[in-house]
Design a protein around this motif. Structure first.
Motif, PDB file in Angstrom:
ATOM      1  N   MET A  26       0.738  -1.247  -0.053  1.00  0.00           N
ATOM      2  CA  MET A  26      -0.177  -0.116   0.096  1.00  0.00           C
ATOM      3  C   MET A  26       0.851   1.055   0.218  1.00  0.00           C
ATOM      4  O   MET A  26       0.720   2.319  -0.646  1.00  0.00           O
ATOM      5  CB  MET A  26      -1.080   0.067   1.278  1.00  0.00           C
ATOM      6  CG  MET A  26      -1.876  -0.955   1.086  1.00  0.00           C
ATOM      7  SD  MET A  26      -3.093  -0.926   2.800  1.00  0.00           S
ATOM      8  CE  MET A  26      -4.511  -2.179   1.902  1.00  0.00           C
ATOM      9  N   ASN A 136       0.089   6.006   7.833  1.00  0.00           N
ATOM     10  CA  ASN A 136       0.308   5.286   6.559  1.00  0.00           C
ATOM     11  C   ASN A 136      -0.293   4.057   7.042  1.00  0.00           C
ATOM     12  O   ASN A 136      -0.959   3.786   7.917  1.00  0.00           O
ATOM     13  CB  ASN A 136       1.463   5.149   5.927  1.00  0.00           C
ATOM     14  CG  ASN A 136       2.669   4.494   6.682  1.00  0.00           C
ATOM     15  OD1 ASN A 136       2.299   3.654   7.894  1.00  0.00           O
ATOM     16  ND2 ASN A 136       4.095   4.554   6.476  1.00  0.00           N
ATOM     17  N   ALA A 137      -0.150   3.069   5.907  1.00  0.00           N
ATOM     18  CA  ALA A 137      -0.980   1.644   6.206  1.00  0.00           C
ATOM     19  C   ALA A 137      -0.306   1.110   7.461  1.00  0.00           C
ATOM     20  O   ALA A 137      -1.224   0.338   8.089  1.00  0.00           O
ATOM     21  CB  ALA A 137      -0.869   0.797   5.024  1.00  0.00           C
ATOM     22  N   ILE A 177      -7.765  -4.895   6.292  1.00  0.00           N
ATOM     23  CA  ILE A 177      -7.565  -4.355   4.847  1.00  0.00           C
ATOM     24  C   ILE A 177      -8.297  -3.139   4.826  1.00  0.00           C
ATOM     25  O   ILE A 177      -7.439  -2.233   4.409  1.00  0.00           O
ATOM     26  CB  ILE A 177      -8.047  -5.189   3.800  1.00  0.00           C
ATOM     27  CG1 ILE A 177      -7.257  -6.645   3.975  1.00  0.00           C
ATOM     28  CG2 ILE A 177      -7.844  -4.454   2.518  1.00  0.00           C
ATOM     29  CD1 ILE A 177      -7.697  -7.603   2.726  1.00  0.00           C
ATOM     30  N   HIS A 178      -9.363  -2.729   5.299  1.00  0.00           N
ATOM     31  CA  HIS A 178     -10.036  -1.600   5.317  1.00  0.00           C
ATOM     32  C   HIS A 178      -9.245  -0.520   6.165  1.00  0.00           C
ATOM     33  O   HIS A 178      -8.938   0.519   5.910  1.00  0.00           O
ATOM     34  CB  HIS A 178     -11.513  -1.467   5.348  1.00  0.00           C
ATOM     35  CG  HIS A 178     -12.420  -0.250   5.381  1.00  0.00           C
ATOM     36  ND1 HIS A 178     -12.322   0.603   6.543  1.00  0.00           N
ATOM     37  CD2 HIS A 178     -12.532   0.468   4.439  1.00  0.00           C
ATOM     38  CE1 HIS A 178     -12.927   1.605   6.439  1.00  0.00           C
ATOM     39  NE2 HIS A 178     -13.412   1.598   5.192  1.00  0.00           N
ATOM     40  N   TYR A 181      -6.327   0.828   4.495  1.00  0.00           N
ATOM     41  CA  TYR A 181      -6.609   1.548   3.414  1.00  0.00           C
ATOM     42  C   TYR A 181      -6.807   2.924   3.753  1.00  0.00           C
ATOM     43  O   TYR A 181      -6.563   4.020   3.413  1.00  0.00           O
ATOM     44  CB  TYR A 181      -7.880   1.060   2.979  1.00  0.00           C
ATOM     45  CG  TYR A 181      -8.614   1.994   1.766  1.00  0.00           C
ATOM     46  CD1 TYR A 181      -7.853   2.430   0.639  1.00  0.00           C
ATOM     47  CD2 TYR A 181      -9.847   2.452   2.041  1.00  0.00           C
ATOM     48  CE1 TYR A 181      -8.559   3.507  -0.198  1.00  0.00           C
ATOM     49  CE2 TYR A 181     -10.549   3.424   1.616  1.00  0.00           C
ATOM     50  CZ  TYR A 181      -9.865   3.895   0.369  1.00  0.00           C
ATOM     51  OH  TYR A 181     -10.452   4.580  -0.636  1.00  0.00           O
ATOM     52  N   MET A 184      -4.054   5.379   4.527  1.00  0.00           N
ATOM     53  CA  MET A 184      -3.065   5.778   3.410  1.00  0.00           C
ATOM     54  C   MET A 184      -3.260   7.234   3.121  1.00  0.00           C
ATOM     55  O   MET A 184      -4.265   7.966   3.416  1.00  0.00           O
ATOM     56  CB  MET A 184      -3.416   5.107   2.074  1.00  0.00           C
ATOM     57  CG  MET A 184      -3.305   3.669   2.240  1.00  0.00           C
ATOM     58  SD  MET A 184      -3.814   2.332   0.938  1.00  0.00           S
ATOM     59  CE  MET A 184      -2.563   3.083  -0.267  1.00  0.00           C
ATOM     60  N   TYR A 188      -9.199  10.745  -1.265  1.00  0.00           N
ATOM     61  CA  TYR A 188     -10.447  10.053  -1.782  1.00  0.00           C
ATOM     62  C   TYR A 188     -11.148  10.129  -0.475  1.00  0.00           C
ATOM     63  O   TYR A 188     -10.934   9.838   0.602  1.00  0.00           O
ATOM     64  CB  TYR A 188     -10.239   8.411  -1.804  1.00  0.00           C
ATOM     65  CG  TYR A 188      -9.378   7.820  -2.940  1.00  0.00           C
ATOM     66  CD1 TYR A 188      -9.037   8.677  -3.930  1.00  0.00           C
ATOM     67  CD2 TYR A 188      -8.978   6.690  -2.901  1.00  0.00           C
ATOM     68  CE1 TYR A 188      -8.239   8.237  -4.993  1.00  0.00           C
ATOM     69  CE2 TYR A 188      -8.269   6.339  -4.289  1.00  0.00           C
ATOM     70  CZ  TYR A 188      -7.655   7.033  -5.002  1.00  0.00           C
ATOM     71  OH  TYR A 188      -7.033   6.728  -6.131  1.00  0.00           O
ATOM     72  N   HIS A 190     -14.775   9.075  -1.362  1.00  0.00           N
ATOM     73  CA  HIS A 190     -15.752   8.228  -1.738  1.00  0.00           C
ATOM     74  C   HIS A 190     -17.137   8.794  -2.136  1.00  0.00           C
ATOM     75  O   HIS A 190     -18.127   8.195  -2.311  1.00  0.00           O
ATOM     76  CB  HIS A 190     -16.272   7.353  -0.460  1.00  0.00           C
ATOM     77  CG  HIS A 190     -15.084   6.408  -0.268  1.00  0.00           C
ATOM     78  ND1 HIS A 190     -14.975   5.476   0.943  1.00  0.00           N
ATOM     79  CD2 HIS A 190     -13.878   6.107  -0.788  1.00  0.00           C
ATOM     80  CE1 HIS A 190     -13.562   4.782   0.848  1.00  0.00           C
ATOM     81  NE2 HIS A 190     -12.994   5.226  -0.061  1.00  0.00           N
ATOM     82  N   SER A 199     -13.379   6.521   4.363  1.00  0.00           N
ATOM     83  CA  SER A 199     -12.222   6.922   3.321  1.00  0.00           C
ATOM     84  C   SER A 199     -11.187   7.641   4.252  1.00  0.00           C
ATOM     85  O   SER A 199     -11.024   7.829   5.178  1.00  0.00           O
ATOM     86  CB  SER A 199     -12.775   8.059   2.401  1.00  0.00           C
ATOM     87  OG  SER A 199     -12.946   9.177   3.040  1.00  0.00           O
ATOM     88  N   PRO A 200      -9.827   7.334   3.262  1.00  0.00           N
ATOM     89  CA  PRO A 200      -8.806   8.106   3.947  1.00  0.00           C
ATOM     90  C   PRO A 200      -8.817   9.561   4.280  1.00  0.00           C
ATOM     91  O   PRO A 200      -8.370   9.983   5.241  1.00  0.00           O
ATOM     92  CB  PRO A 200      -7.708   8.021   2.381  1.00  0.00           C
ATOM     93  CG  PRO A 200      -8.289   6.657   1.995  1.00  0.00           C
ATOM     94  CD  PRO A 200      -9.708   6.673   1.981  1.00  0.00           C
TER      95      PRO A 200
END
Length: 290
Positions: A26, A136-137, A177-178, A181, A184, A188, A190, A199-200
């Motif tokens: 990522m 970050n991720a 995983i979300h 995300y 990050m 974004y 959404h 969203s990020p």
């Protein structure tokens, strides 16, 4: 849909994939595709190293107290004596639908746990996560052991009560995983789905080290909870500094990050019962203090 369980078991059971490979990829995407060169800059590397070391400390503590934690969880669940939902409730439901229901239920519980952690006395438990000044991720795994236990126990108890423990591996994988995300550095939001899927941009404001954003955007997956319960904050793309240095917690020293809860609780007790002056107010917790 059984392949989802197979993938989830591999993802959840392989620390190299879960904690290192996926967030690294990522970060590489942010660096190569979005041309954000600071993704692998000195500050990013130092913060990520601290994150991984905090994670190693968590694994070490978990290894020492694993049996005690499991015994406590089981005794707590037995003591509640709450009737579970009937097992037959989900018999005809497809796994994907059960997983969506599980994610929504988990996120609702996580919202209130997370909100609790932004109060004065619970903040030290959560401060480790906010200590990262280069979000970050990997930041998804910068959590203190105390927080990890509380969050894990609550959703495991909930999903077990719902009689969908078979969905836990998939729910954990998708949530993880979300979670990576939304940490990050991406612009974004959404669009029309921004209230249903975090969203990020939404989550970046949660990590912004500015007073107006403290204790806001609490939901992990569904910002709808923030809208309903008054903690939603979205003034646009976030360009503010990250972290929680104003709270007095380090961002790159894993040992100081790890012992911060003990230090902060000691200071709070002294301030409350010993008359000692409060030198540093936990900034992130201010809007939701009790």
């Amino acid at each position: 849909m059984e392949f989802l369980n197979d993938i989830a078991n591999v993802f959840n059971g392989n620390m190299l994939i879960n904690v290192i490979l996926v967030p690294f990829l990522m970060c590489a995407i942010v660096y190569a595709v979005y041309k954000k060169r600071d993704a692998f800059g000195r500050d990013a590397v130092q913060n990520t190293a601290a994150t991984l070391l905090v994670g190693c400390m968590n694994f070490g503590v978990a290894w020492l107290f694993y049996k005690d934690i499991n015994a406590f969880a089981q005794s707590a669940y037995d003591a509640l004596r709450i009737p579970t939902l009937p097992e037959t409730l989900w018999t005809s439901a497809p796994l994907w639908l059960v997983c969506i229901i599980g994610i929504v239920a988990k996120d609702f519980v996580d919202y209130w746990n997370h909100r609790l952690m932004h109060t004065r006395w619970a903040w030290p438990t959560h401060a480790a996560h906010h200590s990262d000044t280069h979000v970050n991720a990997f930041t998804a795994y910068r959590i203190h052991f105390f927080e990890a236990v509380l969050m894990s126990l609550s959703y495991i108890l909930l999903l077990t009560w719902m009689q969908i423990p078979h969905a836990i591996p998939v729910v954990v994988m998708l949530s993880s995983i979300h979670n990576m995300y939304v940490h990050m550095d991406l612009d974004y939001d959404h669009g029309r789905l921004k209230y249903l899927i975090a969203s990020p941009v939404f989550h970046r404001w949660h990590h912004a080290d500015v007073p107006e954003a403290h204790g806001k955007n609490i939901a992990n997956v569904m910002p709808l909870w923030d809208v309903l319960f008054g903690t939603y904050y979205y003034p646009g793309i976030c360009r503010e500094k990250m972290g929680a240095l104003e709270s007095g917690i380090e961002d790159k020293n894993p040992l100081l990050i790890y012992i911060y809860p003990i230090q902060e609780w000691t200071r709070l007790v002294r301030a409350k019962f010993g008359g000692a002056p409060r030198e540093v107010e936990p900034a992130q917790s201010a809007p939701l203090q009790n």
